[in-house]
Scaffold this active site. Sequence first.
Site, PDB file in Angstrom:
ATOM      1  N   ARG A 184       0.829  -1.210   0.000  1.00  0.00           N
ATOM      2  CA  ARG A 184       0.000   0.000   0.000  1.00  0.00           C
ATOM      3  C   ARG A 184       0.867   1.265   0.000  1.00  0.00           C
ATOM      4  O   ARG A 184       0.594   2.229  -0.700  1.00  0.00           O
ATOM      5  CB  ARG A 184      -0.945   0.013   1.209  1.00  0.00           C
ATOM      6  CG  ARG A 184      -1.921  -1.155   1.205  1.00  0.00           C
ATOM      7  CD  ARG A 184      -3.221  -0.783   1.837  1.00  0.00           C
ATOM      8  NE  ARG A 184      -3.925   0.218   1.047  1.00  0.00           N
ATOM      9  CZ  ARG A 184      -4.843   1.044   1.530  1.00  0.00           C
ATOM     10  NH1 ARG A 184      -5.175   0.988   2.805  1.00  0.00           N
ATOM     11  NH2 ARG A 184      -5.443   1.930   0.755  1.00  0.00           N
ATOM     12  N   HIS A 189      -8.157   7.559  11.477  1.00  0.00           N
ATOM     13  CA  HIS A 189      -7.690   6.173  11.387  1.00  0.00           C
ATOM     14  C   HIS A 189      -6.174   6.056  11.259  1.00  0.00           C
ATOM     15  O   HIS A 189      -5.665   5.030  10.831  1.00  0.00           O
ATOM     16  CB  HIS A 189      -8.409   5.450  10.229  1.00  0.00           C
ATOM     17  CG  HIS A 189      -9.867   5.230  10.499  1.00  0.00           C
ATOM     18  ND1 HIS A 189     -10.790   4.861   9.541  1.00  0.00           N
ATOM     19  CD2 HIS A 189     -10.579   5.334  11.667  1.00  0.00           C
ATOM     20  CE1 HIS A 189     -11.991   4.743  10.102  1.00  0.00           C
ATOM     21  NE2 HIS A 189     -11.886   5.046  11.376  1.00  0.00           N
ATOM     22  N   THR A 233     -17.701   8.570   1.531  1.00  0.00           N
ATOM     23  CA  THR A 233     -17.597   7.530   2.576  1.00  0.00           C
ATOM     24  C   THR A 233     -18.897   6.733   2.635  1.00  0.00           C
ATOM     25  O   THR A 233     -19.984   7.301   2.501  1.00  0.00           O
ATOM     26  CB  THR A 233     -17.258   8.118   3.969  1.00  0.00           C
ATOM     27  OG1 THR A 233     -17.274   7.053   4.925  1.00  0.00           O
ATOM     28  CG2 THR A 233     -18.211   9.212   4.409  1.00  0.00           C
ATOM     29  N   SER A 234     -18.735   5.424   2.847  1.00  0.00           N
ATOM     30  CA  SER A 234     -19.925   4.573   2.956  1.00  0.00           C
ATOM     31  C   SER A 234     -20.563   4.763   4.326  1.00  0.00           C
ATOM     32  O   SER A 234     -21.707   4.363   4.538  1.00  0.00           O
ATOM     33  CB  SER A 234     -19.533   3.106   2.749  1.00  0.00           C
ATOM     34  OG  SER A 234     -18.561   2.720   3.707  1.00  0.00           O
ATOM     35  N   ASN A 288     -21.554  11.778  -2.775  1.00  0.00           N
ATOM     36  CA  ASN A 288     -21.220  10.366  -2.995  1.00  0.00           C
ATOM     37  C   ASN A 288     -21.730   9.994  -4.387  1.00  0.00           C
ATOM     38  O   ASN A 288     -22.688  10.595  -4.872  1.00  0.00           O
ATOM     39  CB  ASN A 288     -21.877   9.479  -1.921  1.00  0.00           C
ATOM     40  CG  ASN A 288     -21.169   8.137  -1.779  1.00  0.00           C
ATOM     41  OD1 ASN A 288     -21.058   7.371  -2.733  1.00  0.00           O
ATOM     42  ND2 ASN A 288     -20.695   7.846  -0.579  1.00  0.00           N
ATOM     43  N   ALA A 292     -16.571  13.049  -6.297  1.00  0.00           N
ATOM     44  CA  ALA A 292     -16.089  14.044  -5.335  1.00  0.00           C
ATOM     45  C   ALA A 292     -15.469  15.259  -6.041  1.00  0.00           C
ATOM     46  O   ALA A 292     -15.806  16.403  -5.734  1.00  0.00           O
ATOM     47  CB  ALA A 292     -15.085  13.387  -4.395  1.00  0.00           C
TER      48      ALA A 292
HETATM   49  N1  APR Z   1     -16.674  10.223  -5.521  1.00  0.00           N
HETATM   50  C1  APR Z   1     -17.499  10.171  -4.435  1.00  0.00           C
HETATM   51  N2  APR Z   1     -17.758   9.034  -3.759  1.00  0.00           N
HETATM   52  C2  APR Z   1     -17.190   7.906  -4.200  1.00  0.00           C
HETATM   53  C3  APR Z   1     -16.335   7.880  -5.342  1.00  0.00           C
HETATM   54  C4  APR Z   1     -16.086   9.105  -6.004  1.00  0.00           C
HETATM   55  N3  APR Z   1     -15.306   9.177  -7.079  1.00  0.00           N
HETATM   56  N4  APR Z   1     -15.912   6.599  -5.531  1.00  0.00           N
HETATM   57  C5  APR Z   1     -16.480   5.866  -4.553  1.00  0.00           C
HETATM   58  N5  APR Z   1     -17.256   6.633  -3.754  1.00  0.00           N
HETATM   59  C6  APR Z   1     -17.970   6.247  -2.539  1.00  0.00           C
HETATM   60  C7  APR Z   1     -18.630   4.867  -2.577  1.00  0.00           C
HETATM   61  O1  APR Z   1     -19.920   4.948  -3.123  1.00  0.00           O
HETATM   62  C8  APR Z   1     -18.645   4.501  -1.088  1.00  0.00           C
HETATM   63  O2  APR Z   1     -19.819   4.993  -0.459  1.00  0.00           O
HETATM   64  O3  APR Z   1     -16.997   6.164  -1.513  1.00  0.00           O
HETATM   65  C9  APR Z   1     -17.433   5.258  -0.511  1.00  0.00           C
HETATM   66  C10 APR Z   1     -16.257   4.368  -0.135  1.00  0.00           C
HETATM   67  O4  APR Z   1     -16.638   3.533   0.914  1.00  0.00           O
HETATM   68  P1  APR Z   1     -15.606   2.573   1.674  1.00  0.00           P
HETATM   69  O5  APR Z   1     -14.841   1.783   0.697  1.00  0.00           O
HETATM   70  O6  APR Z   1     -16.394   1.823   2.690  1.00  0.00           O
HETATM   71  O7  APR Z   1     -14.580   3.602   2.363  1.00  0.00           O
HETATM   72  P2  APR Z   1     -14.715   4.413   3.706  1.00  0.00           P
HETATM   73  O8  APR Z   1     -16.114   4.848   3.953  1.00  0.00           O
HETATM   74  O9  APR Z   1     -13.677   5.458   3.674  1.00  0.00           O
HETATM   75  O10 APR Z   1     -14.322   3.304   4.782  1.00  0.00           O
HETATM   76  C11 APR Z   1     -14.245   3.659   6.130  1.00  0.00           C
HETATM   77  O11 APR Z   1     -13.428   1.488   6.690  1.00  0.00           O
HETATM   78  O12 APR Z   1     -12.093  -0.370   6.332  1.00  0.00           O
HETATM   79  C12 APR Z   1     -12.213   0.798   7.027  1.00  0.00           C
HETATM   80  O13 APR Z   1     -10.464   1.966   8.001  1.00  0.00           O
HETATM   81  C13 APR Z   1     -11.084   1.777   6.758  1.00  0.00           C
HETATM   82  O14 APR Z   1     -11.149   4.175   6.820  1.00  0.00           O
HETATM   83  C14 APR Z   1     -11.782   3.030   6.291  1.00  0.00           C
HETATM   84  C15 APR Z   1     -13.184   2.857   6.831  1.00  0.00           C
END
Ligand code: APR
Length: 235
Positions: free
Chosen positions: A68, A117, A184-185, A209, A227
């Site tokens: 990574r 994190h 973020t999800s 999102n 984004a």
């Molecule tokens: N623009 C906007 N949103 C986007 C884009 C984009 N180009 N690409 C993807 N997404 C959205 C997806 O629809 C999803 O809702 O980004 C989100 C990514 O979600 P995750 O993969 O779950 O990432 P995140 O929410 O940051 O995860 C939180 O989970 O595993 C742990 O520690 C890790 O910090 C991380 C935490």
Amino acid sequence: MDLPNNTPDLHQFDHIVFFTGAGLSAESGIPTYRGKGGIWETYRYEEHACQRAFDKDPEKVWDFHEIRREFISHCIPSEGHKVIAEIEKVKPLTTVITQNIDGLHQRAGSNRVVELHGSLWRIRCDKEGIVYESHKIPLTNRRCSCGAYLRPDIVWFEDPLKEEEIFKAIDAINQSDLFISVGTSAVVFPAAQLPLYAIQKNVPTIEINIEKTLMTSMYQYQIQGTASEVLRKLW
Ligand code: APR
């Protein structure tokens, strides 16, 4: 892509909190964690991203983090990271609360960044209680001079958040006049508690999102789009 008619004008706010996730860094080429092609689809967190895995096989966990670090070292901040940094230049109270560990906000020029994190670019020795920055790839040594394994200063699954970072995040939200979630999800707690806290404090909230999340309906404004495109239109 057009912004919804009722979208607030960011120029009218002085203390914007951005709450960012992997979707923002997806535009720098870094895979998100969940969904198709997500990191946890290829690497089971139980074997690569928790203290139990590290205690069992620190070399395997380090190999994953070295991959990574190497990958992300070649990525550059996206337009979205840049817009957020530009806003801080004009509105110096702007704060980023990020779940990302890639350091791209800082590389884009943001100064007020709370890394909920942790960071891939910090290493720590739990035995000696020391933390330091390291950008060397691969690491010269995976062990501290005391003999214990070093570990990334990251909040892995099952780790508690650092109290100091939670306080900084809550303090920023208490002072904020706008809260914007980006990419973020919002399924990982306690981080996902923060948008709920902002809502409870009656801070206006926006979600950006590419798709609906479990929390979409709770935000005051929802903008569906990538984004970078949305942020550039907002500013
Ligand atoms: N623009 C906007 N949103 C986007 C884009 C984009 N180009 N690409 C993807 N997404 C959205 C997806 O629809 C999803 O809702 O980004 C989100 C990514 O979600 P995750 O993969 O779950 O990432 P995140 O929410 O940051 O995860 C939180 O989970 O595993 C742990 O520690 C890790 O910090 C991380 C935490």
